[in-house]
Scaffold this active site. Structure first.
Site, PDB file in Angstrom:
ATOM      1  N   VAL A 188     -18.492  39.481  34.421  1.00 35.48           N
ATOM      2  CA  VAL A 188     -19.902  39.179  34.742  1.00 35.48           C
ATOM      3  C   VAL A 188     -20.876  39.913  33.812  1.00 35.48           C
ATOM      4  O   VAL A 188     -20.489  40.860  33.135  1.00 35.48           O
ATOM      5  CB  VAL A 188     -20.257  39.554  36.215  1.00 35.48           C
ATOM      6  CG1 VAL A 188     -19.705  38.550  37.184  1.00 35.48           C
ATOM      7  CG2 VAL A 188     -19.805  40.956  36.544  1.00 35.48           C
ATOM      8  N   GLU A 189     -22.094  39.441  33.839  1.00 37.35           N
ATOM      9  CA  GLU A 189     -23.185  40.003  33.010  1.00 37.35           C
ATOM     10  C   GLU A 189     -22.804  40.061  31.531  1.00 37.35           C
ATOM     11  O   GLU A 189     -23.141  41.005  30.819  1.00 37.35           O
ATOM     12  CB  GLU A 189     -23.618  41.380  33.554  1.00 37.35           C
ATOM     13  CG  GLU A 189     -24.258  41.252  34.928  1.00 37.35           C
ATOM     14  CD  GLU A 189     -24.683  42.562  35.572  1.00 37.35           C
ATOM     15  OE1 GLU A 189     -24.811  43.566  34.854  1.00 37.35           O
ATOM     16  OE2 GLU A 189     -24.877  42.569  36.796  1.00 37.35           O
ATOM     17  N   GLY A 190     -22.073  39.062  31.083  1.00 38.10           N
ATOM     18  CA  GLY A 190     -21.612  38.990  29.689  1.00 38.10           C
ATOM     19  C   GLY A 190     -20.180  39.478  29.588  1.00 38.10           C
ATOM     20  O   GLY A 190     -19.916  40.649  29.858  1.00 38.10           O
ATOM     21  N   ARG A 194     -27.727  45.788  33.062  1.00 39.95           N
ATOM     22  CA  ARG A 194     -26.329  45.988  32.677  1.00 39.95           C
ATOM     23  C   ARG A 194     -25.838  47.401  32.930  1.00 39.95           C
ATOM     24  O   ARG A 194     -24.644  47.661  32.854  1.00 39.95           O
ATOM     25  CB  ARG A 194     -26.161  45.690  31.188  1.00 39.95           C
ATOM     26  CG  ARG A 194     -25.977  44.260  30.886  1.00 39.95           C
ATOM     27  CD  ARG A 194     -25.214  44.024  29.609  1.00 39.95           C
ATOM     28  NE  ARG A 194     -25.207  42.604  29.349  1.00 39.95           N
ATOM     29  CZ  ARG A 194     -25.963  42.000  28.427  1.00 39.95           C
ATOM     30  NH1 ARG A 194     -26.763  42.697  27.664  1.00 39.95           N
ATOM     31  NH2 ARG A 194     -25.907  40.696  28.271  1.00 39.95           N
TER      32      ARG A 194
END
Ligand code: FAD
Length: 649
Positions: free
Chosen positions: A429-431, A299
């Site tokens: 993206v990525e949460g 992240r």
């Protein structure tokens, strides 16, 4: 321990069970941000601000210089955006420079670089060359095969796959499905062990798989048979390494987006794919935990990209401020222009400070960086949206005009329009930001849940009584400190201009912990449903952490005789006080209930979207990453365009 909440429906409860099972529990080090939610501003964990070692920096600088020497001629970000395709010679150049294996250890053929250098490289690509190339490298290394294998792979797996990847084979990560976005508990992709026990048979469809259209290798998340844990059947999610060339792996569609238009992202179908048992990473049922752990470092790519591109915007905007003359003054001299410039400059500094603090924690090893990484992703992706828009506004009509069009008219062609489009994805993206809020709120509440959870659940009277005693013992000493603890804190190591700000942050940190505690008592188990309150608490924590880190970095730089960023730092510290205080006010005075009511009314009268007939997509022709890195010319975007045109007719 999680709250057992009678207000949840069954599906919600299952989603939370899966998320709880995947949480990391075994951190031994103290978390800087975690402590803040408990009212403690522990500057020993943040000061001095961690600096990259001279040796590591020199290694990164040398590679960045080689990247520029090649990319200045080889990469045309605007052309790539318009063609919606990264040309084969770029893939080859990236592979020749070793950029598909930046963090892969040297013994497996990679560059063996630090997390900090990895972040610098991603940011550099997006700032100076091309967002799509940056996103391709990031998806491959932040969530694709290299990192999970490095962290969890067996020695055999590392020896087998990492050298291939380091040479330029491209990987993708497949979690999202048409019906499963933020909630992986309900994955439909599934795998069953064959009778001989030699292979898993994988079936399902993955959506928006970045790099998936050209990937040589995939990490695929799939459900495997449930296991009974503590008497309850629990859903299992397992991570598999899948070769792109295997029978049954098909690309059905290449998706087109608002920004990062050249990424090779699409819908991938897996039909009876035979996956050997030694292609499971980290063991059966550990897929989601693997994804979450990988994302701790992974992240940090996005916040570094956000920070670096915003720095580019600031540099250009300062030049624009003293170039553009309107109403008798440079636009940077009008107060409204000065405000925009100051906010962008201070924001870029804050973003960089937060992102690279996470990078340093990762490089130090063994440090708990879950909250710092998630905060950096959430905070920087939100701030770049705000500041990118500000920069576009400051540039006026030229901010909205495309790069090629500006160039054609003989104007400086800073790609602000493209940059704003490219940056927007980072909040998704990525949460998503909402999911980052939930993740951070869960971690913030953890120390309380560890002692008090039974009080909120269906525990017996005896257990509740025992818990009450444990709580009384804990909170009797902890709570008074939240009122009195900071009376004598002086921050003597810090410059006089920073001390007052740190005392303010310290006082608000204790107020934050009090507020969270009061909300737990007021709302009880319903607090979990009060997402907006939790989000404000999390946002306040993030703001306070960033302020503390900015103060730490300014002081560290001052000690080194560097005064460049004092103005940016002090402006940030002063200007964010108002933001934080407004968020505190919003916790007790808000329209949250009205929003719930209005949304419910709207949903009552709205009709749900009808399912459209699903087109029978036939597999698309593919070229693999390894084909591209060998330099063969590709026509894939134009092939796709023909398919789109045919579908449109
Ligand atoms: C360009 C691009 C690249 C991508 N790359 C990849 C990739 O490589 N691999 C991969 O697996 N996926 C990838 N994705 C998918 C991405 O991770 C998802 O889009 C993201 O996780 C959100 O899922 P969703 O879009 O289905 O939204 P949903 O989960 O349907 O959410 C819709 C909205 O509801 C909100 N929401 C959802 N749940 C909650 C909740 N519990 N509480 C409050 N709000 C909630 C969300 O924040 C969002 O605003 C990519 C997507 C895009 C667009």
């Amino acid at each position: 321990m999680a709250i057992e909440n009678a207000n949840r429906n069954e599906q919600e409860a299952q989603s939370i069970d899966v998320a709880e099972d995947s949480r990391e529990l075994d951190w031994k080090s103290k978390s800087f941000m975690g402590s803040m939610f408990m009212g403690e501003l522990d500057m020993e964990l943040a000061y001095p601000y961690p600096e990259q070692s001279a040796e590591d920096k020199a290694e990164g600088d040398e590679l960045l210089a080689r990247i520029d020497a090649w990319a200045n001629d080889a990469i045309d970000g605007d052309q790539i955006d318009r063609d919606e395709e990264i040309p084969a010679h770029v893939f080859k150049g990236l592979a020749d420079l070793g950029l598909f294996g930046i963090k892969i250890p040297k013994k497996y053929g990679g560059l063996g670089m630090s997390q900090t250098n990895y972040m610098r490289i991603l940011g550099h690509f997006c700032r100076y060359h091309c967002g799509s190339v940056g996103a391709t490298l990031s998806a491959h290394q932040s969530i694709g095969i290299p990192q999970p294998l490095k962290l969890f792979g067996t020695e055999e797996q590392k020896k087998k796959f990492l050298p291939r990847i380091a040479r330029g084979e491209i990987s993708a990560f497949g979690l999202t499905e048409p019906q499963v976005g933020s909630d992986p508990a309900n994955l439909a992709t599934h795998a069953e062990l064959n009778e001989a026990g030699t292979h898993w048979v994988l079936n399902g469809e993955k959506l928006w798989c970045t790099n998936g259209v050209i990937a040589d290798l995939f990490v695929v998340m799939a459900r495997t048979p449930d296991k009974v844990i503590k008497g309850k059947p629990r859903k299992q999610i397992t991570a598999f390494i899948v070769e792109g060339k295997w029978d049954g792996v098909d690309v059905l569609h290449r998706s087109k987006f608002m920004g990062i238009r050249a990424i090779e992202n699409g819908v991938i179908r897996f039909t009876d794919v035979q996956v050997p048992v030694d292609h499971v990473i980290a063991g059966e049922g550990r897929g989601l935990k693997l994804a979450l752990t990988t994302l701790n470092d992974g992240r940090l790519g996005i916040p570094a990209i956000c920070a670096e591109t915003t720095k580019g915007l600031v540099e250009f905007s300062a030049r624009w401020a003293k170039t553009r003359h309107q109403w008798g003054k440079h636009i940077g001299e009008h107060e409204a222009g000065a405000d925009k410039l100051a906010r962008m400059a201070a924001g870029a500094y804050a973003m960089e400070t937060l992102a690279f603090f996470g990078g340093a924690l990762s490089d130090a090893g063994g440090r708990d960086l879950r909250m710092e990484a998630a905060t950096a992703k959430m905070f920087n992706s939100e701030l770049i949206s705000e500041l990118g828009d500000l920069g576009l506004q400051f540039r006026g009509g030229r901010g909205y005009e495309q790069e090629a069009s500006l160039k054609r008219r003989g104007e400086h062609a800073e790609p602000i329009e493209r940059g704003v489009r490219d940056a927007r994805i980072n909040r998704i993206v990525e949460g998503t930001t909402d999911i980052m809020h939930l993740f951070l709120a869960r971690e913030a509440l953890d120390p309380h849940l560890k002692v008090a959870a039974p009080l909120f659940g269906r525990a017996s009277a005896g257990v509740k009584f025992k818990t009450l005693l444990a709580c009384a013992a804990k909170y009797a000493t902890w709570y008074p400190k939240l009122w009195l603890g900071g009376l004598f804190r002086w921050f003597g190591d810090f410059d006089g201009r920073l001390r007052g700000h740190l005392r303010w942050v310290d006082a608000r940190t204790r107020k934050l912990a009090r507020t969270l505690f009061h909300q737990m008592i007021l709302q009880g188990p319903k607090l979990e449903m009060r997402q907006l309150i939790l989000a404000r608490v999390v946002d306040i924590g993030a703001e306070l952490a960033v302020m503390a880190l900015v103060a730490s970095r300014v002081q560290t730089e001052l000690k080194n005789g560097d005064t460049t960023n004092v103005g940016r730092g002090l402006y940030w510290l002063k200007s964010r006080r108002v933001v934080v205080d407004r968020m505190f006010e919003d916790i007790s005075s808000n329209c949250d209930a009205d929003a719930r009511k209005l949304a419910a009314e709207l949903m009552l009268s709205a009709e749900a979207l009808e399912d459209l007939p699903k087109p029978d997509l036939s597999p698309l022709p593919r070229e693999y990453g390894s084909d591209l890195t060998s330099g063969r010319q590709t026509v894939r975007a134009s092939q796709m365009r023909q398919q789109d045109d045919a579908a449109a007719k």
